[in-house]
Scaffold this active site. Sequence first.
Site, PDB file in Angstrom:
ATOM      1  N   CYS A 137      -3.295   4.216   1.136  1.00 43.65           N
ATOM      2  CA  CYS A 137      -2.316   3.499   1.957  1.00 43.65           C
ATOM      3  C   CYS A 137      -1.030   3.247   1.177  1.00 43.65           C
ATOM      4  O   CYS A 137      -0.950   2.322   0.373  1.00 43.65           O
ATOM      5  CB  CYS A 137      -2.923   2.179   2.451  1.00 43.65           C
ATOM      6  SG  CYS A 137      -1.784   1.216   3.456  1.00 43.65           S
ATOM      7  N   CYS A 140       0.606  -0.120   1.794  1.00 42.08           N
ATOM      8  CA  CYS A 140      -0.038  -1.240   1.098  1.00 42.08           C
ATOM      9  C   CYS A 140       0.302  -1.225  -0.395  1.00 42.08           C
ATOM     10  O   CYS A 140       0.565  -2.266  -0.992  1.00 42.08           O
ATOM     11  CB  CYS A 140      -1.565  -1.161   1.195  1.00 42.08           C
ATOM     12  SG  CYS A 140      -2.190  -0.669   2.787  1.00 42.08           S
ATOM     13  N   ASP A 141       0.253  -0.065  -1.008  1.00 38.84           N
ATOM     14  CA  ASP A 141       0.253  -0.015  -2.472  1.00 38.84           C
ATOM     15  C   ASP A 141       1.483   0.626  -3.106  1.00 38.84           C
ATOM     16  O   ASP A 141       1.633   0.567  -4.331  1.00 38.84           O
ATOM     17  CB  ASP A 141      -1.011   0.723  -2.952  1.00 38.84           C
ATOM     18  CG  ASP A 141      -2.278  -0.007  -2.511  1.00 38.84           C
ATOM     19  OD1 ASP A 141      -2.253  -1.254  -2.488  1.00 38.84           O
ATOM     20  OD2 ASP A 141      -3.273   0.645  -2.181  1.00 38.84           O
TER      21      ASP A 141
END
Length: 313
Positions: A137, A140-141
């Site tokens: 992701c 997300c990261d």
Amino acid sequence: MESNERVQCLIIGSGPAGYTAAIYASRAGLKPVLYQGIQPGGQLTITTEVENYPGYPDGIQGPEMMVHFEKQAARMGADIRYGLATKVDFSGPVHKVQIDEEKWIEADSVIISTGASAKWLGLESEQRLNGYGVSACAVCDGFFFKGKEVAIVGAGDTAAEEALYLSKICAQVHMIVRRDEMRASKVMQDRVKNTANIKIYWNSETDEVLGDKKVSAVRIKNNKTGEKQEIPVSAFFVAIGHQPNSEIFKGWLDMDEAGYVKTVPGTSKTNIEGVFAAGDVQDKIYRQAVTAAGSGCMAALDAERYLSAKGIH
Ligand code: NDP
């Protein structure tokens, strides 16, 4: 088939969608029973820090956030149980769900929030370094690799979107594509190709993700020439698709060709009355914790209205 229990609202799955549905359904007095599935807490339990969920100004670890979701649902009165839905029978007005291949539960309403699972390449190194530079992701990261060089594998719309997202944060994005063309829509392909800091490696497969405690490089192999090459990177993003966890609903619920449950736009309603879907099992576009939570809220409100219109609640 013998049924052992009857509930007003049965929630299947324990990610942000399921727990949010449980919070709302509990507060509406539906006495929901929630089965957590094989991965209590869902996909967030395999991520590290979450910085984009509103309400946590300092960020929070994914597993810890899901403990908060669970505690909140339990405090509101949800009956949270460990167990996996293994079969369903939606043929009658009362829905039946089998748990752990044994017990059957009858439910006046069912909220499906079984999520989706990221597909992985299947390399040992990918698994070992998951959470240490390997991620499925970018949204997300990606932020953790600001100004760094990163790699991404995949060539669909998700990979294209994530490569573009990363290109705005990272110094250089190395995109590994296994064929000599991309599957992504033309407009997304053009954007990727016209972005100066995205370098595409055509006809290339990931041979190994390298690094001891964290990702330091990726080794790729050209599948036409057999030539191998090491690219130093700090992160390796896998964007080769997701698999919605909808297998047990096949034949009952309308789905798209990839298995995502279809809902009536703007609602959580499926093609079966009293069966609602929320979160990633019905969303291949956004796939965020906060959107899943929002759709879980919608499903609980839809279930409550349905039960009250039927005079059940
Ligand atoms: P897709 O299934 O569309 O694409 C997966 C990509 O990963 C393909 O390019 C595929 O390669 C590649 N791939 C699969 N397995 C491997 C492997 N083992 N090694 C290397 N590469 C691999 O998945 P997406 O998640 O991209 O998209 C899913 C659906 O969601 C699509 O319908 C897409 O259009 C849609 N979507 C729409 C968005 C939007 O409209 N904004 C955003 C994101 C997704 P190959 O092409 O060779 O098979």
